[in-house]
Motif scaffolding. Sequence first.
Motif, PDB file in Angstrom:
ATOM      1  N   UNK A 144     -28.637 -47.030  64.371  1.00 36.30           N
ATOM      2  CA  UNK A 144     -27.726 -46.469  65.383  1.00 36.30           C
ATOM      3  C   UNK A 144     -27.885 -44.952  65.447  1.00 36.30           C
ATOM      4  N   UNK A 145     -27.847 -44.417  66.640  1.00 37.25           N
ATOM      5  CA  UNK A 145     -27.997 -42.988  66.844  1.00 37.25           C
ATOM      6  C   UNK A 145     -26.623 -42.307  66.805  1.00 37.25           C
ATOM      7  N   UNK A 146     -26.306 -41.676  65.671  1.00 33.60           N
ATOM      8  CA  UNK A 146     -24.998 -41.036  65.509  1.00 33.60           C
ATOM      9  C   UNK A 146     -24.876 -39.738  66.304  1.00 33.60           C
ATOM     10  N   UNK A 147     -25.971 -39.284  66.875  1.00 33.20           N
ATOM     11  CA  UNK A 147     -25.915 -38.052  67.665  1.00 33.20           C
ATOM     12  C   UNK A 147     -25.285 -38.282  69.032  1.00 33.20           C
ATOM     13  N   UNK A 148     -25.200 -39.537  69.447  1.00 33.61           N
ATOM     14  CA  UNK A 148     -24.588 -39.873  70.739  1.00 33.61           C
ATOM     15  C   UNK A 148     -23.064 -39.924  70.571  1.00 33.61           C
ATOM     16  N   UNK A 149     -22.314 -39.131  71.335  1.00 37.43           N
ATOM     17  CA  UNK A 149     -20.849 -39.068  71.202  1.00 37.43           C
ATOM     18  C   UNK A 149     -20.157 -40.431  71.281  1.00 37.43           C
ATOM     19  N   UNK A 150     -20.723 -41.388  72.027  1.00 34.57           N
ATOM     20  CA  UNK A 150     -20.100 -42.697  72.163  1.00 34.57           C
ATOM     21  C   UNK A 150     -20.036 -43.453  70.830  1.00 34.57           C
ATOM     22  N   UNK A 151     -20.859 -43.021  69.880  1.00 34.05           N
ATOM     23  CA  UNK A 151     -20.897 -43.692  68.575  1.00 34.05           C
ATOM     24  C   UNK A 151     -20.072 -42.958  67.517  1.00 34.05           C
ATOM     25  N   UNK A 152     -19.079 -42.187  67.957  1.00 36.55           N
ATOM     26  CA  UNK A 152     -18.317 -41.343  67.034  1.00 36.55           C
ATOM     27  C   UNK A 152     -17.582 -42.144  65.949  1.00 36.55           C
ATOM     28  N   UNK A 153     -17.047 -43.332  66.292  1.00 34.31           N
ATOM     29  CA  UNK A 153     -16.334 -44.125  65.294  1.00 34.31           C
ATOM     30  C   UNK A 153     -17.269 -44.581  64.179  1.00 34.31           C
ATOM     31  N   UNK A 154     -18.463 -45.024  64.564  1.00 32.31           N
ATOM     32  CA  UNK A 154     -19.448 -45.435  63.567  1.00 32.31           C
ATOM     33  C   UNK A 154     -19.935 -44.227  62.763  1.00 32.31           C
ATOM     34  N   UNK A 155     -20.009 -43.095  63.452  1.00 27.39           N
ATOM     35  CA  UNK A 155     -20.425 -41.865  62.773  1.00 27.39           C
ATOM     36  C   UNK A 155     -19.413 -41.469  61.695  1.00 27.39           C
ATOM     37  N   UNK A 156     -18.119 -41.586  62.001  1.00 26.75           N
ATOM     38  CA  UNK A 156     -17.071 -41.241  61.034  1.00 26.75           C
ATOM     39  C   UNK A 156     -17.137 -42.163  59.814  1.00 26.75           C
ATOM     40  N   UNK A 157     -17.431 -43.441  60.056  1.00 25.44           N
ATOM     41  CA  UNK A 157     -17.590 -44.378  58.933  1.00 25.44           C
ATOM     42  C   UNK A 157     -18.787 -43.984  58.063  1.00 25.44           C
ATOM     43  N   UNK A 158     -19.875 -43.626  58.743  1.00 22.10           N
ATOM     44  CA  UNK A 158     -21.087 -43.197  58.033  1.00 22.10           C
ATOM     45  C   UNK A 158     -20.811 -41.939  57.218  1.00 22.10           C
ATOM     46  N   UNK A 159     -20.048 -41.026  57.805  1.00 21.00           N
ATOM     47  CA  UNK A 159     -19.708 -39.768  57.139  1.00 21.00           C
ATOM     48  C   UNK A 159     -18.923 -40.031  55.861  1.00 21.00           C
ATOM     49  N   UNK A 160     -17.928 -40.911  55.917  1.00 19.33           N
ATOM     50  CA  UNK A 160     -17.121 -41.244  54.735  1.00 19.33           C
ATOM     51  C   UNK A 160     -17.985 -41.895  53.653  1.00 19.33           C
ATOM     52  N   UNK A 161     -18.880 -42.766  54.088  1.00 18.78           N
ATOM     53  CA  UNK A 161     -19.782 -43.436  53.149  1.00 18.78           C
ATOM     54  C   UNK A 161     -20.690 -42.425  52.453  1.00 18.78           C
ATOM     55  N   UNK A 162     -21.179 -41.463  53.224  1.00 18.16           N
ATOM     56  CA  UNK A 162     -22.061 -40.424  52.683  1.00 18.16           C
ATOM     57  C   UNK A 162     -21.326 -39.554  51.661  1.00 18.16           C
ATOM     58  N   UNK A 163     -20.073 -39.202  51.960  1.00 22.19           N
ATOM     59  CA  UNK A 163     -19.277 -38.376  51.038  1.00 22.19           C
ATOM     60  C   UNK A 163     -19.053 -39.115  49.719  1.00 22.19           C
ATOM     61  N   UNK A 164     -18.789 -40.423  49.789  1.00 20.05           N
ATOM     62  CA  UNK A 164     -18.613 -41.219  48.575  1.00 20.05           C
ATOM     63  C   UNK A 164     -19.903 -41.248  47.750  1.00 20.05           C
ATOM     64  N   UNK A 165     -21.039 -41.409  48.449  1.00 16.53           N
ATOM     65  CA  UNK A 165     -22.338 -41.428  47.766  1.00 16.53           C
ATOM     66  C   UNK A 165     -22.613 -40.088  47.092  1.00 16.53           C
ATOM     67  N   UNK A 166     -22.232 -39.004  47.784  1.00 15.05           N
ATOM     68  CA  UNK A 166     -22.431 -37.657  47.239  1.00 15.05           C
ATOM     69  C   UNK A 166     -21.628 -37.469  45.957  1.00 15.05           C
ATOM     70  N   UNK A 167     -20.342 -37.818  46.002  1.00 19.47           N
ATOM     71  CA  UNK A 167     -19.481 -37.659  44.822  1.00 19.47           C
ATOM     72  C   UNK A 167     -19.991 -38.505  43.656  1.00 19.47           C
ATOM     73  N   UNK A 168     -20.425 -39.724  43.952  1.00 18.96           N
ATOM     74  CA  UNK A 168     -20.939 -40.612  42.901  1.00 18.96           C
ATOM     75  C   UNK A 168     -22.214 -40.033  42.295  1.00 18.96           C
ATOM     76  N   UNK A 169     -23.087 -39.491  43.154  1.00 20.13           N
ATOM     77  CA  UNK A 169     -24.350 -38.933  42.672  1.00 20.13           C
ATOM     78  C   UNK A 169     -24.112 -37.710  41.790  1.00 20.13           C
ATOM     79  N   UNK A 170     -23.221 -36.804  42.233  1.00 17.89           N
ATOM     80  CA  UNK A 170     -22.938 -35.589  41.471  1.00 17.89           C
ATOM     81  C   UNK A 170     -22.315 -35.949  40.112  1.00 17.89           C
ATOM     82  N   UNK A 171     -21.383 -36.898  40.121  1.00 16.14           N
ATOM     83  CA  UNK A 171     -20.733 -37.310  38.875  1.00 16.14           C
ATOM     84  C   UNK A 171     -21.758 -37.861  37.891  1.00 16.14           C
TER      85      UNK A 171
END
Length: 252
Positions: A1-28
């Motif tokens: 999915x292309x998150x750069x397209x504004x119509x996909x903002x809801x999926x983008x927000x989900x992806x963003x939250x998932x990425x933040x969780x992955x980041x915190x887990x990786x740093x820990x």
Amino acid sequence: MDYKIPENILEFLKFQKKLVRKYHAFIKDTMENNYKKAALLVYWLNDYLHYIKAEATFNPSMNITYKRGQVVFVNFGYRVGTELGGDHYGIVLDVKNSKYSKTVTVLPLKSNKNKNTSYSKIYYFPLGDKIKLLLKGKANMIIDSNFYEAIELARQINIAKESDPEYNPKQNLEIQRKFMRLKRNRRIADSILSYAQKLNNESVADVGQIITISKQRIKHPCKPHDVLTGVIIDQETMNSISEQLKKFYVGI
């Protein structure tokens, strides 16, 4: 999915939250196994955010003109695998870089740790103590110039006092400006010598790590009075580097 397209903002927000969780887990996890690596990544993310925020207002014409051979101190950032990262010196390779260009191509420098590897035999170009000598030479030039200017200033003050015993140099704005310039020049010379002391005696240019960077990454020099301004590798050495680059990248 292309998150750069504004119509996909809801999926983008989900992806963003998932990425933040992955980041915190990786740093820990990395902090427990390789604390330095975790710290370097966090440092770089902080720097990267700063660069992105300043991107729109960054004006390269406010920096000095980077001539071929100019030594620069660069934040190469957090890189992948054996790509060179972190803060390193580099040499500007551009034959003519416009003051208005936002990028410049540099050849990274490293300390010579006398490790004889197959990579170092092929890609390392020895510079010896050229960088340290260039810095010391610049500092000594400033100190010598200051010395003769101070003598001339003292002569002017003595002449003024002979013609007017009440003469007070502290009330002469031109004299005070010259005093301030002498003090500033001395501070610059001292900072250059301090800089030189931190350098290892032996340096190598890593011709396998040439990279074009944003000028935002350059920490020094940016202004005319910065420590590294005017510290330029001699033409003979640059010609030798060019020959090695031709051999590796052009096949000549």
